[in-house]
Scaffold this motif. Structure first.
Motif, PDB file in Angstrom:
ATOM      1  N   LYS A   1      41.818  -1.459  16.279  1.00 51.06           N
ATOM      2  CA  LYS A   1      43.242  -1.221  16.532  1.00 51.06           C
ATOM      3  C   LYS A   1      43.896  -2.574  16.721  1.00 51.06           C
ATOM      4  CE  LYS A   1      46.597   1.569  18.871  1.00 51.06           C
ATOM      5  NZ  LYS A   1      46.798   2.837  19.603  1.00 51.06           N
ATOM      6  N   VAL A   2      44.964  -2.801  15.971  1.00 56.77           N
ATOM      7  CA  VAL A   2      45.675  -4.072  16.110  1.00 56.77           C
ATOM      8  C   VAL A   2      46.765  -3.891  17.160  1.00 56.77           C
ATOM      9  CG1 VAL A   2      47.002  -5.851  14.952  1.00 56.77           C
ATOM     10  CG2 VAL A   2      45.179  -4.641  13.720  1.00 56.77           C
ATOM     11  N   VAL A   3      46.662  -4.660  18.213  1.00 53.67           N
ATOM     12  CA  VAL A   3      47.617  -4.507  19.318  1.00 53.67           C
ATOM     13  C   VAL A   3      48.045  -5.866  19.858  1.00 53.67           C
ATOM     14  CG1 VAL A   3      46.786  -2.254  20.136  1.00 53.67           C
ATOM     15  CG2 VAL A   3      45.685  -4.354  20.942  1.00 53.67           C
TER      16      VAL A   3
ATOM     17  N   LEU B   1      37.914   2.386  14.430  1.00 57.39           N
ATOM     18  CA  LEU B   1      37.021   1.249  14.476  1.00 57.39           C
ATOM     19  C   LEU B   1      37.746  -0.004  14.937  1.00 57.39           C
ATOM     20  CD1 LEU B   1      34.453   1.492  11.653  1.00 57.39           C
ATOM     21  CD2 LEU B   1      34.185   0.183  13.748  1.00 57.39           C
TER      22      LEU B   1
ATOM     23  N   LEU C   1      41.236  -9.946  11.343  1.00 58.45           N
ATOM     24  CA  LEU C   1      42.192  -9.337  12.273  1.00 58.45           C
ATOM     25  C   LEU C   1      41.871  -9.692  13.723  1.00 58.45           C
ATOM     26  CD1 LEU C   1      42.642  -5.790  10.679  1.00 58.45           C
ATOM     27  CD2 LEU C   1      44.312  -7.660  10.697  1.00 58.45           C
TER      28      LEU C   1
ATOM     29  N   ASP D   1      51.828  -1.056  18.555  1.00 57.33           N
ATOM     30  CA  ASP D   1      51.362  -1.264  17.173  1.00 57.33           C
ATOM     31  C   ASP D   1      51.525  -2.732  16.809  1.00 57.33           C
ATOM     32  OD1 ASP D   1      50.809  -1.398  14.517  1.00 57.33           O
ATOM     33  OD2 ASP D   1      52.505  -0.186  13.842  1.00 57.33           O
ATOM     34  N   GLY D   2      50.421  -3.426  16.755  1.00 62.65           N
ATOM     35  CA  GLY D   2      50.456  -4.870  16.541  1.00 62.65           C
ATOM     36  C   GLY D   2      50.845  -5.264  15.134  1.00 62.65           C
ATOM     37  N   ARG D   3      50.819  -4.308  14.203  1.00 61.93           N
ATOM     38  CA  ARG D   3      51.119  -4.645  12.815  1.00 61.93           C
ATOM     39  C   ARG D   3      52.484  -4.115  12.365  1.00 61.93           C
ATOM     40  NH1 ARG D   3      47.866  -7.467  10.021  1.00 61.93           N
ATOM     41  NH2 ARG D   3      48.651  -6.830   7.990  1.00 61.93           N
TER      42      ARG D   3
ATOM     43  N   MET E   1      42.802 -17.920  24.379  1.00 57.71           N
ATOM     44  CA  MET E   1      44.086 -17.298  24.753  1.00 57.71           C
ATOM     45  C   MET E   1      44.280 -17.349  26.259  1.00 57.71           C
ATOM     46  SD  MET E   1      44.757 -13.218  24.170  1.00 57.71           S
ATOM     47  CE  MET E   1      46.464 -12.775  24.456  1.00 57.71           C
TER      48      MET E   1
ATOM     49  N   VAL F   1      48.216  -7.983  22.914  1.00 59.74           N
ATOM     50  CA  VAL F   1      47.589  -8.033  24.231  1.00 59.74           C
ATOM     51  C   VAL F   1      48.342  -9.038  25.085  1.00 59.74           C
ATOM     52  CG1 VAL F   1      45.485  -8.470  25.506  1.00 59.74           C
ATOM     53  CG2 VAL F   1      45.356  -7.502  23.214  1.00 59.74           C
TER      54      VAL F   1
ATOM     55  N   LEU G   1      54.839  -4.222  20.263  1.00 59.46           N
ATOM     56  CA  LEU G   1      53.577  -4.782  19.758  1.00 59.46           C
ATOM     57  C   LEU G   1      52.378  -4.205  20.508  1.00 59.46           C
ATOM     58  CD1 LEU G   1      54.601  -8.522  19.279  1.00 59.46           C
ATOM     59  CD2 LEU G   1      54.144  -6.841  17.474  1.00 59.46           C
ATOM     60  N   GLN G   2      52.551  -3.884  21.792  1.00 58.16           N
ATOM     61  CA  GLN G   2      51.453  -3.243  22.528  1.00 58.16           C
ATOM     62  C   GLN G   2      51.085  -1.901  21.892  1.00 58.16           C
ATOM     63  OE1 GLN G   2      53.171  -3.247  26.502  1.00 58.16           O
ATOM     64  NE2 GLN G   2      51.682  -4.770  27.195  1.00 58.16           N
TER      65      GLN G   2
ATOM     66  N   ILE H   1      51.686 -13.311  24.729  1.00 58.33           N
ATOM     67  CA  ILE H   1      51.132 -12.191  23.975  1.00 58.33           C
ATOM     68  C   ILE H   1      50.269 -12.745  22.856  1.00 58.33           C
ATOM     69  CG2 ILE H   1      52.958 -11.956  22.233  1.00 58.33           C
ATOM     70  CD1 ILE H   1      52.752  -8.862  22.762  1.00 58.33           C
ATOM     71  N   LYS H   2      49.271 -11.982  22.489  1.00 52.76           N
ATOM     72  CA  LYS H   2      48.507 -12.327  21.298  1.00 52.76           C
ATOM     73  C   LYS H   2      48.220 -11.028  20.566  1.00 52.76           C
ATOM     74  CE  LYS H   2      44.876 -15.116  19.413  1.00 52.76           C
ATOM     75  NZ  LYS H   2      44.024 -16.289  19.620  1.00 52.76           N
ATOM     76  N   VAL H   3      48.581 -10.998  19.293  1.00 52.06           N
ATOM     77  CA  VAL H   3      48.317  -9.793  18.509  1.00 52.06           C
ATOM     78  C   VAL H   3      46.943  -9.935  17.872  1.00 52.06           C
ATOM     79  CG1 VAL H   3      49.089  -8.308  16.640  1.00 52.06           C
ATOM     80  CG2 VAL H   3      50.780  -9.504  18.075  1.00 52.06           C
ATOM     81  N   VAL H   4      46.057  -9.021  18.221  1.00 54.41           N
ATOM     82  CA  VAL H   4      44.669  -9.123  17.733  1.00 54.41           C
ATOM     83  C   VAL H   4      44.154  -7.745  17.339  1.00 54.41           C
ATOM     84  CG1 VAL H   4      44.030 -11.138  19.094  1.00 54.41           C
ATOM     85  CG2 VAL H   4      43.836  -8.879  20.104  1.00 54.41           C
ATOM     86  N   GLY H   5      43.148  -7.779  16.478  1.00 58.38           N
ATOM     87  CA  GLY H   5      42.430  -6.553  16.143  1.00 58.38           C
ATOM     88  C   GLY H   5      41.338  -6.348  17.177  1.00 58.38           C
ATOM     89  N   VAL H   6      41.430  -5.276  17.937  1.00 59.89           N
ATOM     90  CA  VAL H   6      40.427  -4.989  18.961  1.00 59.89           C
ATOM     91  C   VAL H   6      39.461  -3.949  18.413  1.00 59.89           C
ATOM     92  CG1 VAL H   6      40.040  -4.172  21.300  1.00 59.89           C
ATOM     93  CG2 VAL H   6      42.126  -5.438  20.765  1.00 59.89           C
ATOM     94  N   VAL H   7      38.178  -4.259  18.462  1.00 63.63           N
ATOM     95  CA  VAL H   7      37.182  -3.299  17.965  1.00 63.63           C
ATOM     96  C   VAL H   7      36.346  -2.778  19.135  1.00 63.63           C
ATOM     97  CG1 VAL H   7      37.030  -4.441  15.734  1.00 63.63           C
ATOM     98  CG2 VAL H   7      35.389  -5.021  17.531  1.00 63.63           C
TER      99      VAL H   7
END
Lengths: 162, 162, 162, 162, 162, 162, 162, 162
Positions: free
Chosen positions: E58-60, E56, E22, F25-27, F1, E62, F22-23, F57-63
């Protein structure tokens, strides 16, 4: 303005009064000023012309940048190589957005005010014009966000009886 | 100047041209300006009056302080308690020698320019007027010693076809 | 010294010459000085007495602290609450090791020179006498380790024909 | 003063007493001092001569610069290239307005006191004499505005029974 | 996000692989991810749901603020009273424009990222929302002007055989 | 990116709505988003593809790095030679652990975020990769220890009627 | 250690030799040391006991924290209210991870070394134990990442013939 | 010490216990330690020898410098050219008075502790040995004046059941 300065300057009493009047109201008419100072309009006109030619005064319309579409106003402090002082000042003077340039002594060696429509133009100037000048060792930016007071009628330090 | 601001400001094309003309030469005559802008002198006069009343522009005689007997020019940066922001600004505005007051965000919270005949008057103002204002936590002074450039014709950020 | 200052001071030409002579050699005899200035020894003596009484000059033996057993010489910069300026200065004046006290404006509000036999006494003064004064917000120390030059014959700023 | 130092210095009890007496009053007469220290005036005179020749003491008239027409007093902190330490100190010693020069270790590497009639002369020295010395990397100025105390009778660190 | 944290977290090998996938592409389909990790789509979906519920990951989407109309991006460093740490953090979390808040230890105690359309909104937040929080002793702003890189695929520090 | 940016970007109303969704909820699925925006799933898919291709934009999982085994998160401020700006940025972009790189103007010229498993790897990068880049004059590190908030739904500065 | 100090300390020649020997090798046997110093083992043992009781020396095993599992080593500089000096020092002494505490004078008033297994424990101590002490005005952290040298055999400043 | 480090280090349970015992009391006898750890004295002796050979521990007599005639203790922070890191560290290691040398990242790049009998020797080292090292860009000194706590029993970060 204040670029080429006539070395041999002496303000007499009349000059002094004219300067103070213009500091209060730059558009006062020659006639009104003459009457007020008990002289002739043509004398006043000549004196203002001479004071202006000597770079002692400049009558200008000053606007609040934030109220007229300029979104970025900053003071930029430079640390420089003093051996290149004159060349650096010359290059800075050639940057139109550098509205004010002064020699300082403390945390910074030169103090500049930069005014641009937005942060984008401001950074272009920092990065591509000021930062790359030979002899500029570092620069520090103080962004302004609101102007609360700006006055120009500080008079002169010349002591004449009024 | 810039004290009481009319909230609802819109610069039209003519206002914009007048502002730019006055930034270049504050003493341009109404007639010349009218001719240049293809309108009447009374229109120009009315517009300038309105722009001035709105605190958008002020036409003043700007002098180089060092050339007219003012020996001490300093930028003073203040760190303040933001809860007392408005009261501090009001007190600073009441100090005539504080010629420029702006809100900043960085090393300092407020930026002031102070102009006095000599260091003695300057220190009196620091020690007895600015330093003692309630909510001023610290102040730092940058002395200027020479002004290399000071211009006011930065135009406006308003995009109108010319 | 420089504690109680007579407000109404005017240096005439003779005062000026006497001051400069003493700056060069504090032990010049009254006779030699009188001869040199073409006046009488008693005039010179009276003038020196008056200049000293007015706290304008003090003739003292200045020693290099590092060469006479004082191992710690430091400049201490204080940030203070300006509302307590006078009380703080009074307390500092009562600390014998604080040899020089001056009002500043910049990174520090007060500048002090402290001279002690060693670091131990210095820290006692910092921690137990200066640091605890009400209104002292912070202090910063600049240790000196070697004095390369120390002169006192800077003359006066009084312009008199010699 | 303090330029050429005699390496082999030992202060005996009498030297010590003489130094302290001169620190209190630089114009005390040889006779009074001799009486006070239970020796002869010629001994006192010889001792003072020797202490002065060794650059251990100098009797001078010290004036408050602000009270005698010197309007600008500043401490200037320098950051330098230590490889050029000696050459930099030599050049600084050649600048008459640099009244005090000391080696430090902290925020600054060298600490200088500069005294001039006004800000104009001060800035000339900063910009044209100190700032341009090879190996001076940056300089920072602390302006003083008022001297509250200045004493020289700190005695010596030599422990002798009195 | 990252507001309410489940204390008892353990990432197993599969969680770890999902997180990394992800981080590379937040829109990878459940099916593709299942295939890639040799498990079922419903397992993947459940795991992502759990990882998200535990705050843990969050998919957003950016975005680069400067490319999408946000003109002011700044890091703001705060010095605070640590006794009010929690209350200050809570108030900061309530300011939508404060996009990132972290505890630091050094020049600043708290580090905040603020994003607004222009300098005007930014300063309103500084002056009226952040600066006035009880326990905030000072704030310092670092304006950003251009983003050169922004990536999120740093993986995890969990050592599992892949 | 955000490496290669398409110059000619214009967000229309639909782009704008998609970015904001998407900001949050990216999914979000193409179908749900299409329904919500009253368009077709294939339109949504195409638009997201285009926005992504344009690096908008880039949809990513941010931890949260601290919760997933990355123990060291730091902001590193660089002072640089602006003449080498582009080359320095290129080298920094090549360091994977440098997750965020931005141009600044103030205390630092470049602002970097570095994320590593522990202090050991962090220091290796500082000492062997960042510190040694030609044109990097100094670097300063701000260690973060806890992330209290991290959000990405700041919308866009584009004014469109919703 | 160094907590309760016996005021009346005098190191004789033998003490001095013993101290220097232990600085080089803390596990040297009483017999070897006695032989080396030409005295008896019981004398040596008694002297070491007395030096230890006086808090003059402590023989300890010093480890490199980074090589034995302690990942975070930092110097923390505190600015404090000097009126609360003693109470602050007492509280700091009660924090086991604060391994070194010293009074300073300059940028910081107190200097502390903190050693913990990781950044997490370090920040807990900063935020919950040091930062909240009454009278601590600010703290600044210098993280160490690698120890290149750590020696303890600096001898004594006591001049005795060897 | 800590100069040549054996790369491949693993502390087992017994090593760990021995290290902790020596941190508490560096002169504990082999016999007592063996009994306490339920092993033989020769095992303990061998282990200590190995730990020492690996530069993991060094048993030394640590003295309070201020109580044993060393009057000047300072932390010196260096800003350096990272390209010369190794050479600079080597030169610093060769200065006996530089007792502690560590790599940092923040305001300073290297952190050194210097201990000398007095300020005179300290400044000689700063000016003639540290300041002149090629690649040292600036140095800043923090003088210590009193040590309130100095302990070494921080244990290890190794998690073993005790």
């Amino acid at each position: 303005m204040f670029g080429e300065i006539s070395e041999d300057l002496t303000l007499d009493e009349l000059d002094n009064q004219i300067v103070k009047a213009l500091q209060r109201d730059g558009r006062v008419s020659y006639t009104d000023l003459a009457e007020q100072l008990e002289t002739t309009a043509s004398t006043v006109r000549n004196r203002i012309q001479r004071l202006t030619d000597q770079n002692l005064i400049k009558v200008v319309g000053v606007v609040n940048p934030f109220m007229t579409g300029m979104g970025t106003v900053a003071f930029v402090g430079l640390s420089i190589d003093f051996n290149q002082y004159d060349a650096i000042v010359e290059k800075l003077k050639g940057i139109p957005e550098a509205r004010f340039i002064a020699g300082s002594s403390g945390q910074y060696d030169l103090f500049i005010q930069v005014i641009t429509p937005s942060n984008t133009e401001f950074y272009d100037i920092i990065r591509q014009q000021i930062g790359v000048i030979d002899g500029v060792k570092s620069l520090d930016t103080h962004m302004l966000f609101e102007i609360h007071k700006q006055t120009y009628d500080w008079g002169t330090g010349v002591n004449v009886s009024e």
